[in-house]
Design an enzyme around this catalytic site. Structure first.
Site, short mmCIF file in Angstrom:
data_model
loop_
_atom_site.label_atom_id
_atom_site.label_comp_id
_atom_site.label_asym_id
_atom_site.label_seq_id
_atom_site.Cartn_x
_atom_site.Cartn_y
_atom_site.Cartn_z
CD GLN A 181 10.82 11.98 11.70
OE1 GLN A 181 9.90 11.17 11.54
NE2 GLN A 181 11.67 12.26 10.73
CG ASP A 234 12.92 9.43 7.13
OD1 ASP A 234 12.72 8.41 7.81
OD2 ASP A 234 12.52 10.56 7.46
CD GLU A 241 9.05 6.24 13.38
OE1 GLU A 241 8.76 5.78 12.26
OE2 GLU A 241 8.56 7.30 13.82
CG HIS A 242 13.14 8.05 13.44
ND1 HIS A 242 11.84 8.51 13.30
CD2 HIS A 242 13.39 7.28 12.36
CE1 HIS A 242 11.33 8.04 12.17
NE2 HIS A 242 12.24 7.29 11.58
CE1 TYR A 271 -4.18 1.85 0.42
CE2 TYR A 271 -2.57 3.47 1.13
CZ TYR A 271 -3.84 3.17 0.68
OH TYR A 271 -4.75 4.17 0.48
CB SER A 281 6.72 10.25 12.40
OG SER A 281 8.10 10.05 12.20
CG HIS A 319 -2.21 -35.75 21.25
ND1 HIS A 319 -3.55 -35.45 21.11
CD2 HIS A 319 -1.52 -34.71 20.69
CE1 HIS A 319 -3.65 -34.26 20.52
NE2 HIS A 319 -2.45 -33.80 20.25
CG HIS A 356 6.24 12.79 9.05
ND1 HIS A 356 6.13 12.32 7.77
CD2 HIS A 356 7.51 12.51 9.43
CE1 HIS A 356 7.27 11.78 7.38
NE2 HIS A 356 8.13 11.88 8.39
CG ASN A 371 -6.41 7.23 5.09
OD1 ASN A 371 -6.71 6.06 5.32
ND2 ASN A 371 -6.99 7.92 4.11
#
Length: 437
Positions: free
Chosen positions: A266, A368, A334-335, A137, A244, A427, A269, A221
């Site tokens: 960031q 990135d 994240e970063h 996507y 982000s 079993h 974003h 989204n």
């Protein structure tokens, strides 16, 4: 004046204030969930007809058939050929770096013979195979990210995925040449100009034209995220990412404008993005704050940046860099930028981060686009237990077991004893047949 939060670890209420800063309300909008559920059910039932209808309604396209919503390989190659020279060179360089990095991640099959005293030559192993078909996507229209095409498609190709199906909305027929060129470079097989929850449904369930995939990856989204959550289990998904994030640990000696722009990178974003600076030098924090004020008016997305900084941003004063690292592990960003002298020495202190950017010259933006590692990273603290997207996300592991007659007598007694203990006689009998046979 940017009303960014100021925190100090010496304050008694620091912990509570940090928790409040990190809190992110992920509860889903009921109307979004209801809309997505209806779209998924409709596409699952009516297939192409529903896809065409939603694409006409949401993207303003006048398509009457799926043939009008699929791009040919010639169109992808034409987009690549038509790029300005500098853009093509940059895209090709980024693609090569991403490919080179991910080629080092490939898992391998293995096996061994257990030759212990009670094993009797039992073969055990692991078979690694790629997924058959993956759906990518890609956001479209104004929010177009060719870098995301590279980051999702190239690891899949390195893993050996046989077929890549890409979906990308094109509102009002607006095609982004860089996105299509990236698809050509990354080896995407088919591209459909559809988006939203309806595209996720098509990939998950398949239609008369869009083939069903095994896994769906890529950002979108709120409707796309809700759709991915709902189809998980029918297909695999990469993750449902939150806003982000960037966390910069600085010793107070990096050019303040650099750090300010890193925080902006960031924040631009969206309004819910999170940008945090941690530093033991109060005077330096004020210098960065001044840079934020100075540079913000130069930013085209200054309103978004301001909202993000005021909503979820912070400047945090700590006692020392050891404490900074402890807080970073608590945040699990994240970063994470280590804007420090001898930054390599501090990497060992970090346990939880999606990606670590080491040294003053390593801006997050390089990751990135072109450094090589994947930019699809865990957010919202999930770096405590999650990893970046990689080749391993497009491969699966199958266990191998081969037991000899002698081995079945030894292992069968063990299995039967445990099965009886669990109250599962079939079993136990299954194993016992081979012990006595």
């Amino acid at each position: 004046m940017i009303n960014i939060k100021r925190l100090t670890t010496s304050d008694a209420d620091f912990g509570a204030r940090l928790d409040a800063l990190l809190a992110f309300e992920s509860a889903q909008d009921a109307s979004v969930e209801q809309t997505v559920a209806a779209i998924l059910a409709d596409v699952k039932t009516r297939g192409d007809a529903a896809l065409i209808e939603y694409t006409r309604r949401f993207d303003g396209l006048r398509a009457t058939s799926m043939a009008e919503l699929e791009l040919s390989q010639n169109e992808l190659q034409a987009a690549l050929a038509g790029l300005p020279a500098d853009q093509r060179q940059a895209l090709e360089a980024a693609a090569e770096r991403v490919r080179s990095y991910h080629e080092r991640q490939t898992l391998e099959s293995w096996q061994y013979v257990d030759d212990g005293a009670d094993a009797c030559g039992t073969l055990l192993g692991q078979k690694v195979t790629p997924l058959d078909r993956v759906g990518l996507y890609v956001p479209g229209g104004k929010a177009s990210y060719p870098s995301s095409v590279l980051m999702n498609a190239i690891p899949a190709r390195v893993a050996g995925v046989a077929e890549l199906i890409m979906v990308v909305p094109t509102p009002a027929g607006e095609h982004n040449p860089l996105v299509l060129a990236a698809a050509a470079l990354a080896g995407v097989d088919r591209v459909f100009t559809i988006g939203g929850a309806q595209a996720v449904a098509a990939l998950a369930y398949g239609t008369q034209t869009v083939p069903q995939v095994d896994k769906i990856v890529g950002p979108g989204n709120a409707y796309v995220a809700a759709a991915k959550r709902r189809v998980f289990g029918v297909v695999g998904i990469d993750m449902v990412a939150g806003p982000s994030e960037i966390l910069v640990i600085c010793d107070g000696h990096t050019e303040p404008d650099w750090v300010a722009m890193d925080l902006f990178s960031q924040a631009e974003h969206d309004e819910l993005a999170q940008s945090i600076l941690i530093c033991p030098d109060a005077v330096y924090i004020e210098r960065v704050a001044a840079s934020l004020e100075k540079l913000l008016p130069t930013m085209p997305r200054q309103q978004v940046i301001r909202a993000a900084l005021e909503n979820r941003g912070a400047l945090i004063e700590v006692r020392d860099l050891d404490e900074a690292c402890r807080i970073a592990n608590r945040i699990a960003p994240e970063h994470l930028e280590l804007s420090l002298a001898d930054a390599d020495a501090w990497v060992a202190k970090i346990r939880h981060a999606g990606a670590i950017f080491i040294g003053r010259y390593t801006s997050e933006s390089l990751g990135d686009y072109c450094a090589g590692p994947n930019h699809v990273l865990p957010t919202s603290g999930s770096a405590r237990f999650s990893s970046p997207l990689g080749v391993y996300d497009f491969q699966k592991r199958t266990s191998l077991i081969r037991v000899s007659p002698a081995g079945s007598r030894i292992l069968g007694r063990i299995a039967a004893t445990l099965a009886h203990g669990e109250g599962l006689p079939a079993h136990a009998r299954s194993a016992e047949y081979r012990v006595d046979g």
